[in-house]
Design an enzyme around this catalytic site. Structure first.
Site, short mmCIF file in Angstrom:
data_model
loop_
_atom_site.label_atom_id
_atom_site.label_comp_id
_atom_site.label_asym_id
_atom_site.label_seq_id
_atom_site.Cartn_x
_atom_site.Cartn_y
_atom_site.Cartn_z
N ASN A 178 0.90 -1.15 -0.27
CA ASN A 178 0.22 -0.14 0.08
C ASN A 178 0.87 1.36 -0.07
O ASN A 178 1.31 1.39 1.07
CB ASN A 178 -0.94 -0.03 1.18
CG ASN A 178 -1.87 1.13 1.29
OD1 ASN A 178 -2.04 2.17 0.38
ND2 ASN A 178 -2.51 1.44 2.51
N TRP A 179 0.91 1.91 -1.16
CA TRP A 179 2.15 2.95 -1.46
C TRP A 179 1.22 4.32 -0.58
O TRP A 179 2.22 5.34 -0.65
CB TRP A 179 2.32 3.25 -2.86
CG TRP A 179 2.96 2.02 -3.43
CD1 TRP A 179 3.35 0.84 -2.84
CD2 TRP A 179 3.49 1.89 -4.71
NE1 TRP A 179 3.89 -0.01 -3.83
CE2 TRP A 179 3.90 0.70 -4.97
CE3 TRP A 179 3.06 2.85 -5.94
CZ2 TRP A 179 4.41 0.59 -6.13
CZ3 TRP A 179 3.80 2.43 -7.07
CH2 TRP A 179 4.21 1.34 -7.32
N LYS A 180 0.14 4.20 -0.30
CA LYS A 180 -0.52 5.50 0.14
C LYS A 180 -0.37 6.90 -0.54
O LYS A 180 -0.25 6.69 -1.85
CB LYS A 180 -0.08 5.50 1.65
CG LYS A 180 -0.29 4.41 2.48
CD LYS A 180 0.01 4.39 4.10
CE LYS A 180 -0.31 3.07 4.71
NZ LYS A 180 -0.28 3.37 6.27
N HIS A 189 -9.39 0.97 5.13
CA HIS A 189 -8.03 1.27 5.93
C HIS A 189 -8.24 1.95 7.09
O HIS A 189 -9.19 2.93 7.15
CB HIS A 189 -7.17 1.55 4.94
CG HIS A 189 -5.73 1.80 5.55
ND1 HIS A 189 -5.03 2.71 6.23
CD2 HIS A 189 -4.73 0.87 5.11
CE1 HIS A 189 -4.03 2.31 6.66
NE2 HIS A 189 -3.58 1.27 6.08
N GLU A 214 -6.83 4.44 8.06
CA GLU A 214 -6.57 5.88 8.06
C GLU A 214 -8.27 6.45 7.36
O GLU A 214 -8.33 7.59 7.78
CB GLU A 214 -5.33 6.17 7.11
CG GLU A 214 -4.26 5.61 7.66
CD GLU A 214 -3.09 5.59 6.80
OE1 GLU A 214 -1.90 5.09 7.28
OE2 GLU A 214 -3.12 5.50 5.70
N GLU A 248 -5.08 -4.98 10.91
CA GLU A 248 -4.28 -3.82 11.08
C GLU A 248 -4.43 -3.25 12.75
O GLU A 248 -5.23 -2.41 12.62
CB GLU A 248 -4.28 -3.06 10.10
CG GLU A 248 -4.02 -3.32 8.60
CD GLU A 248 -4.04 -2.16 7.79
OE1 GLU A 248 -2.78 -1.99 7.06
OE2 GLU A 248 -4.91 -1.33 7.72
N GLY A 270 2.63 2.73 10.99
CA GLY A 270 3.53 3.95 10.68
C GLY A 270 4.13 4.22 11.92
O GLY A 270 4.66 5.33 11.92
N SER A 327 3.42 -1.86 10.22
CA SER A 327 5.01 -1.81 10.51
C SER A 327 5.57 -3.08 10.08
O SER A 327 6.41 -3.53 10.69
CB SER A 327 5.41 -1.30 11.84
OG SER A 327 4.56 0.15 11.97
N GLY A 360 3.07 -1.30 4.32
CA GLY A 360 3.03 0.40 4.12
C GLY A 360 4.43 0.84 3.82
O GLY A 360 4.63 0.56 2.55
N GLY A 361 4.94 1.57 4.79
CA GLY A 361 6.45 2.08 4.27
C GLY A 361 7.37 1.26 3.74
O GLY A 361 7.98 1.60 2.81
#
Length: 254
Positions: free
Chosen positions: A11-13, A97, A99, A169, A175, A215, A236-237
Site C-alpha cells: 500500500n503506497w498510500k 483502511h 486511515e 491492522e 506507521g 509496520s 505500508g512504508g
C-alpha cells in the site's frame, strides 16, 4: 488444515512521483518470479494506476487500488467507481483502511456498502480491520473485531467470500514502528477466523486469507508468517522500496 495461498500487498498510500511509481512497479515486477508461491499486488495512488499497470504488465504482480466508491456511477465529484478501477487493470482494492476509518470518518455501514459494490463488480477486496491503542488498553479488541466482521461482511454470498481477504491492522502499529508480536497477531487472526466460522461456516472460514498489516518489515515477516492463521502481509512504508518489499515477499515464500 486447508492450504491458503499467501498474499503480500504493498500500500503506497499518498507517496511517489510518477517517475518513482513507474520505477518501483518495474523493480517489483522484475523481482517476483512467475512461479512465486505468494500472490503479490501493489496499490499505487489513483493517478499512477495506469502507468504502474503498464510497468508490471505480463508479470506475476497484480494491480490494486487504495479505495473505491460505494456507488457504481453518478454525481460523486472526486470519487472513483469499481468499473473504472477494473478498466485501469486493477484486480484488488483496499477497503476500510484505518486511515480512512479514523481520519476520514468512514463508518462500518459505509464500508459494507463499498464492499458489496466492489465485489458485485468483480474486484477482489482487501478488507482492513483492527483496534486502536485505547481499545487494546481496555481489552476491547475482540469486541472491535466482532463488530467489524459482522458489519463489513453482512449479506455477502459464498462466491463473494471467495474474493475477500481480511487484513488485520492494529491501528497502534501503523506507521509507528511498533508491530504486534507474532503471538498477538495469531491471537487476533484466530479470533476473527473463529467468528467467521460461527457466522458463515467452516468452509468459508478455513479458506479465507487473513493477512497482517502494521509496520511490517523484512526482519519481522518470518516470525509473523510462522503463525498458523497469518496468511500474508499488507505492507505500508516498506513497500516504497523495492528491495525491502521483495525481501518481505521472499520471507513470506519460505
Amino acid at each position: 488444515m486447508p492450504t491458503r495461498k499467501r498474499f503480500v500487498a504493498g500500500n503506497w498510500k499518498m507517496n511517489t512521483t510518477l517517475a518513482e511509481a513507474k520505477a518501483l512497479g518495474a523493480a517489483v515486477a522484475k523481482g517476483v518470479p512467475s512461479d512465486s508461491p505468494v500472490a503479490v499486488a501493489v496499490c499505487p495512488p489513483f493517478p499512477w494506476l495506469l502507468p504502474v499497470g503498464e510497468a508490471i504488465k505480463g508479470s506475476a504482480v497484480a494491480l490494486g487500488a487504495q479505495d473505491v466508491h460505494s456507488e457504481k456511477k453518478g454525481a460523486f465529484t472526486g470519487e472513483v467507481s469499481p468499473a473504472m478501477l477494473i478498466e485501469c487493470g486493477c484486480k484488488y482494492v483496499i477497503i476500510g483502511h484505518s486511515e480512512r476509518r479514523h481520519i476520514l470518518g468512514e463508518s462500518d455501514s459505509a464500508i459494507n456498502q463499498k464492499l458489496h459494490t466492489a465485489l458485485d463488480e468483480g474486484l477482489h477486496v482487501i478488507l482492513c480491520m483492527g483496534e486502536t491503542l485505547a481499545e487494546r488498553d481496555r481489552s476491547l479488541q475482540e469486541r472491535v473485531f466482532q463488530r467489524q466482521v459482522y458489519a463489513a461482511c453482512a449479506g455477502l454470498t459464498d462466491e463473494q467470500f471467495g474474493r475477500l481477504i481480511i487484513a488485520y491492522e492494529p491501528v497502534w502499529a501503523i506507521g509507528t514502528g511498533k508491530v504486534a508480536t507474532p503471538e498477538q497477531a495469531q491471537e487476533a487472526h484466530a479470533f476473527v477466523r473463529g467468528k467467521l466460522r460461527q457466522l458463515y461456516g467452516e468452509k468459508i472460514a478455513d479458506a479465507l486469507p487473513i493477512i497482517y498489516g502494521g509496520s511490517v518489515t523484512p526482519d519481522n515477516t518470518a516470525g509473523l508468517m510462522n503463525q498458523p492463521d497469518v496468511d500474508g502481509a499488507l505492507v505500508g512504508g516498506a513497500s516504497l522500496k523495492a528491495d525491502s518489499f521483495l525481501a518481505i515477499v521472499k520471507a513470506a515464500s519460505a
